[in-house]
Scaffold this motif. Sequence first.
Motif, PDB file in Angstrom:
ATOM      1  N   THR A  26      19.790  96.600   2.916  1.00 35.97           N
ATOM      2  CA  THR A  26      20.967  96.173   3.666  1.00 35.97           C
ATOM      3  C   THR A  26      21.389  94.806   3.133  1.00 35.97           C
ATOM      4  O   THR A  26      20.684  94.208   2.323  1.00 35.97           O
ATOM      5  N   ALA A  27      22.504  94.317   3.606  1.00 38.09           N
ATOM      6  CA  ALA A  27      22.977  93.001   3.167  1.00 38.09           C
ATOM      7  C   ALA A  27      21.996  91.906   3.578  1.00 38.09           C
ATOM      8  O   ALA A  27      21.860  90.896   2.893  1.00 38.09           O
ATOM      9  N   GLU A  28      21.285  92.103   4.681  1.00 40.93           N
ATOM     10  CA  GLU A  28      20.302  91.111   5.130  1.00 40.93           C
ATOM     11  C   GLU A  28      19.041  91.151   4.257  1.00 40.93           C
ATOM     12  O   GLU A  28      18.366  90.143   4.088  1.00 40.93           O
ATOM     13  N   ASN A  29      18.693  92.328   3.734  1.00 35.61           N
ATOM     14  CA  ASN A  29      17.490  92.478   2.912  1.00 35.61           C
ATOM     15  C   ASN A  29      17.703  92.056   1.466  1.00 35.61           C
ATOM     16  O   ASN A  29      16.742  91.785   0.757  1.00 35.61           O
ATOM     17  N   LEU A  30      18.948  92.049   1.006  1.00 39.70           N
ATOM     18  CA  LEU A  30      19.246  91.624  -0.359  1.00 39.70           C
ATOM     19  C   LEU A  30      19.150  90.101  -0.392  1.00 39.70           C
ATOM     20  O   LEU A  30      19.980  89.399   0.155  1.00 39.70           O
ATOM     21  N   LYS A  31      18.099  89.604  -1.042  1.00 41.30           N
ATOM     22  CA  LYS A  31      17.823  88.168  -1.011  1.00 41.30           C
ATOM     23  C   LYS A  31      18.410  87.486  -2.240  1.00 41.30           C
ATOM     24  O   LYS A  31      18.459  88.063  -3.317  1.00 41.30           O
ATOM     25  N   GLU A  32      18.818  86.235  -2.045  1.00 42.78           N
ATOM     26  CA  GLU A  32      19.384  85.443  -3.138  1.00 42.78           C
ATOM     27  C   GLU A  32      18.404  84.343  -3.518  1.00 42.78           C
ATOM     28  O   GLU A  32      17.701  83.797  -2.677  1.00 42.78           O
ATOM     29  N   THR A  33      18.369  84.017  -4.796  1.00 45.25           N
ATOM     30  CA  THR A  33      17.518  82.941  -5.298  1.00 45.25           C
ATOM     31  C   THR A  33      18.277  82.201  -6.398  1.00 45.25           C
ATOM     32  O   THR A  33      19.448  82.443  -6.622  1.00 45.25           O
ATOM     33  N   THR A  34      17.569  81.324  -7.082  1.00 40.36           N
ATOM     34  CA  THR A  34      18.188  80.533  -8.153  1.00 40.36           C
ATOM     35  C   THR A  34      17.501  80.848  -9.482  1.00 40.36           C
ATOM     36  O   THR A  34      16.494  81.545  -9.511  1.00 40.36           O
ATOM     37  N   PHE A  35      18.026  80.282 -10.555  1.00 41.76           N
ATOM     38  CA  PHE A  35      17.482  80.540 -11.886  1.00 41.76           C
ATOM     39  C   PHE A  35      16.386  79.553 -12.285  1.00 41.76           C
ATOM     40  O   PHE A  35      15.931  79.581 -13.419  1.00 41.76           O
ATOM     41  N   ASP A  36      15.944  78.688 -11.392  1.00 39.65           N
ATOM     42  CA  ASP A  36      14.950  77.691 -11.779  1.00 39.65           C
ATOM     43  C   ASP A  36      13.530  78.175 -11.514  1.00 39.65           C
ATOM     44  O   ASP A  36      13.303  79.298 -11.075  1.00 39.65           O
ATOM     45  N   ARG A  37      12.571  77.285 -11.761  1.00 43.53           N
ATOM     46  CA  ARG A  37      11.153  77.616 -11.629  1.00 43.53           C
ATOM     47  C   ARG A  37      10.783  77.987 -10.191  1.00 43.53           C
ATOM     48  O   ARG A  37       9.985  78.876  -9.957  1.00 43.53           O
ATOM     49  N   GLU A  38      11.370  77.286  -9.238  1.00 49.94           N
ATOM     50  CA  GLU A  38      11.078  77.574  -7.831  1.00 49.94           C
ATOM     51  C   GLU A  38      11.857  78.775  -7.321  1.00 49.94           C
ATOM     52  O   GLU A  38      11.647  79.221  -6.212  1.00 49.94           O
ATOM     53  N   GLY A  39      12.757  79.279  -8.115  1.00 49.61           N
ATOM     54  CA  GLY A  39      13.580  80.415  -7.714  1.00 49.61           C
ATOM     55  C   GLY A  39      13.038  81.719  -8.263  1.00 49.61           C
ATOM     56  O   GLY A  39      12.038  82.253  -7.789  1.00 49.61           O
ATOM     57  N   ILE A  40      13.707  82.231  -9.283  1.00 50.85           N
ATOM     58  CA  ILE A  40      13.392  83.570  -9.791  1.00 50.85           C
ATOM     59  C   ILE A  40      12.000  83.663 -10.400  1.00 50.85           C
ATOM     60  O   ILE A  40      11.337  84.691 -10.288  1.00 50.85           O
ATOM     61  N   THR A  41      11.512  82.596 -11.012  1.00 54.19           N
ATOM     62  CA  THR A  41      10.164  82.629 -11.585  1.00 54.19           C
ATOM     63  C   THR A  41       9.130  82.873 -10.493  1.00 54.19           C
ATOM     64  O   THR A  41       8.245  83.720 -10.638  1.00 54.19           O
ATOM     65  N   LYS A  42       9.259  82.152  -9.407  1.00 55.18           N
ATOM     66  CA  LYS A  42       8.318  82.302  -8.291  1.00 55.18           C
ATOM     67  C   LYS A  42       8.437  83.684  -7.655  1.00 55.18           C
ATOM     68  O   LYS A  42       7.433  84.305  -7.296  1.00 55.18           O
ATOM     69  N   VAL A  43       9.663  84.181  -7.537  1.00 56.59           N
ATOM     70  CA  VAL A  43       9.887  85.509  -6.940  1.00 56.59           C
ATOM     71  C   VAL A  43       9.205  86.587  -7.777  1.00 56.59           C
ATOM     72  O   VAL A  43       8.516  87.462  -7.237  1.00 56.59           O
ATOM     73  N   ILE A  44       9.379  86.531  -9.087  1.00 56.68           N
ATOM     74  CA  ILE A  44       8.773  87.546  -9.963  1.00 56.68           C
ATOM     75  C   ILE A  44       7.252  87.449  -9.923  1.00 56.68           C
ATOM     76  O   ILE A  44       6.553  88.461  -9.844  1.00 56.68           O
ATOM     77  N   GLU A  45       6.724  86.222  -9.954  1.00 50.07           N
ATOM     78  CA  GLU A  45       5.268  86.062  -9.919  1.00 50.07           C
ATOM     79  C   GLU A  45       4.679  86.556  -8.599  1.00 50.07           C
ATOM     80  O   GLU A  45       3.618  87.186  -8.581  1.00 50.07           O
ATOM     81  N   GLN A  46       5.354  86.291  -7.474  1.00 49.31           N
ATOM     82  CA  GLN A  46       4.862  86.773  -6.175  1.00 49.31           C
ATOM     83  C   GLN A  46       4.924  88.292  -6.099  1.00 49.31           C
ATOM     84  O   GLN A  46       3.999  88.929  -5.587  1.00 49.31           O
TER      85      GLN A  46
END
Length: 189
Positions: free
Chosen positions: A100-120
């Motif tokens: 859903t629109a609430e489940n689609l999460k947004e992040t950033t392109f920096d180390r604390e953003g997408i890098t952390k999301v992929i690693e988690q």
Amino acid sequence: MAEVQVKDSSGKGGKVRSKKQVPHVDLTPMVDLAFLLITFFMLVTTFNKPNVMDLGLPAKPKPDAPKPEPTEIDLTNSISIIIGKDNRIFYHQLDRAGLTAENLKETTFDREGITKVIEQAKANAKDKDKFTVIIKPTDDAVYKNFVDILDEMAITKNEIYGITDVKPWEEAIYKQKVGETTSVNPPTK
């Protein structure tokens, strides 16, 4: 230098004087040398080589080969990344029914953003060896952001990733999410 002797025109048979001419430099050899040097440096100089990213694609199947059965990727072993417009990036680990629109999460392109999301997501995967990142650029995405995501695959050491189009149901939710964000934060003048 050559000297020019001029006879006295008075008719008295006087002395012959020599006049010095203005020196003249022949530039033809200099021009030839300049063109030789230009030609030499053009041939010897290496111009900037274009930066090319190696993208390993699977080989095309042979026409007579049997078609493999479609592979279902376990949602816990994958993450879908949607590259949007205005340097925005979204991610989810859900199927069509759960997104859903609430489940689609947004992040950033920096180390604390997408890098952390992929690693988690990789740390929480059932089978870390089969963890797959599915990259889905939208029509509004910028090429630079796509290259940044491919760089993230090298940074996070994810060797299994796929690039595909955004599915229509994901695109509808993405547009709804982007529409919500832009309506809540109107542009200021």
